[in-house]
Write an enzyme that holds these catalytic residues in place. Sequence first.
Site, PDB file in Angstrom:
ATOM      1  CB  SER A 213      -0.964  -0.057   1.186  1.00 12.03           C
ATOM      2  OG  SER A 213      -2.036   0.860   1.027  1.00 12.03           O
ATOM      3  CD  GLU A 327      -5.130  -4.447  -4.275  1.00 12.46           C
ATOM      4  OE1 GLU A 327      -5.328  -4.100  -3.100  1.00 12.46           O
ATOM      5  OE2 GLU A 327      -4.029  -4.819  -4.700  1.00 12.46           O
ATOM      6  CG  HIS A 425      -5.513  -2.841   0.034  1.00 12.58           C
ATOM      7  ND1 HIS A 425      -4.535  -2.753  -0.925  1.00 12.58           N
ATOM      8  CD2 HIS A 425      -5.180  -1.927   0.993  1.00 12.58           C
ATOM      9  CE1 HIS A 425      -3.654  -1.822  -0.562  1.00 12.58           C
ATOM     10  NE2 HIS A 425      -4.012  -1.311   0.608  1.00 12.58           N
TER      11      HIS A 425
END
Length: 526
Positions: A213, A327, A425
């Site tokens: 990230s 994600e 994610h």
Amino acid sequence: MRNRWKFTCVFVMAVWLATAAVAQQALTESGAISGVRANGLSVYKGIPFATPPVGDLRWRAPVHAAPWTGTRKADAFAPACMQVGVSMPGETPPAVSEDCLYLNIWTPAETTTPQDHLPVIVWIYGGGYINGSASMPLYWGDRLAQKGVVAVTIAYRLGPLGFLALPELTRESPQHSSGNYGLMDQIAALEWIQRNIAAFGGDPKCVTIAGQSSGAISVSILMASPLAKGLFQRAIGESGGLFEPLQLAPKFLLANAERDGDKYAASLGAPSLKELRRLPATLLTGNAGGIVHAVIEPYVLPLSPYESFASGQQNDVPLLIGSNAEEARAIVDVSHVTAATFDSDLEHSVGQLPPALAAAYPRATDEEARQARLGLERDLRFGWDMWAWARLQAGTGKSPVFYYSFRQQPPFPAGSIYADWGASHFAELWYVFDHLDQSLWNWTWGDRQLAAKMSSYWVNFARSGDPNGPGLPSWDAFTNAESKVQYLADPITVGGVANLKTLSVFDAVYTTVRGTPFAARTTAVR
């Protein structure tokens, strides 16, 4: 079954505690430290790599840690840097302090001679530059170290304490810049590793930076920063990069960041830098003023990553990058999204986008609208950046790039905060660190096999710049002539660039905004 797992984990923890009683010592440039030995590893927690950035050192480049006498204990994690919230849903909020520039090391206990020196993986946490912690259990380096690397997690300043730009700060800087203090912390940690990691069995000439990230955004920045040249020899980026046109993100430019900084300082009632430095750190946390991003400025980041890579000026090292198939499921609530409100909801969330981007995602029905929002957020925040990063490195770099798409759906429990995330994610982190057993879920044999293979890919890459190794499915390098992507799931397969149709729309829009064609050349890896 659940009770049996609880007993097993309690037993394992008891064994770990029993083996952790033996102190381990190492000598750093500042003095001797003692850690603990556990499960064949030496573990050192809370090692200072810089002087606490407090008082007059707030908003300055980090300074070397002061020396100490005697042996300093390194058996407990230091507080995380000042922040609000948590970097990952469900995470326990960490203790915080402005005195936070520390790192942690996991290393095989018997690496004591130069010939034993091992590859080093340096983990940079994510959290949107607003939160995150080097001590989060999911990031612990024990399982990677057991595979033959030295694992390091580093801290860096966040939010306004890490990224404030001000005209007054720029004027006082010898480099005539301000704003990237959190990035300077990362570079200072890498410099400390160059000077000290051999004492822990690590090879300073075989360092891999890795992050997820905003940690992966940091990796893209470090590859572009002239200050980081020579501090690492490999790079791993998971679901994050900084390659969009600056025309769509003018706040990243120093002059604009300084204006945002002035507004933030005014909101605190502190018209001067001297008064800002007197404020308690608790007033400087969070997303105040939007001070949560890197700045294009003369010292740390004189060119954007896109410009650096496009012109072949990046720190050219082997690169392993990718993103996840779903994600957005972990970061966007689409339960309220409807076809009728799609455009207004999107503008409220991310601002006004070029019409062609939203138009690429059909949304005639409410269900289509929900899927469209997930798809757009996936491509906007993660997918295009990783595709751009891969093409840029393959086009202008001499070092190879290995590209993945993580597609496994972990067994997130129904009713939990992770329910329905899928391959979202964060989801790859359990597998990368081989930490499935930190969560008592219904992991399958396939999950465990995938975790073993992915962690081995990462370790192999740290060792040689190539993830391939015995017993692993072959992973071909990505080139612009032959865009092979490793699909990480059970089973592991090879495919093309995922979601290429919608990513190509982004590409066309960004090319128009930028005013020049995408910079990658069709060049095989050399």
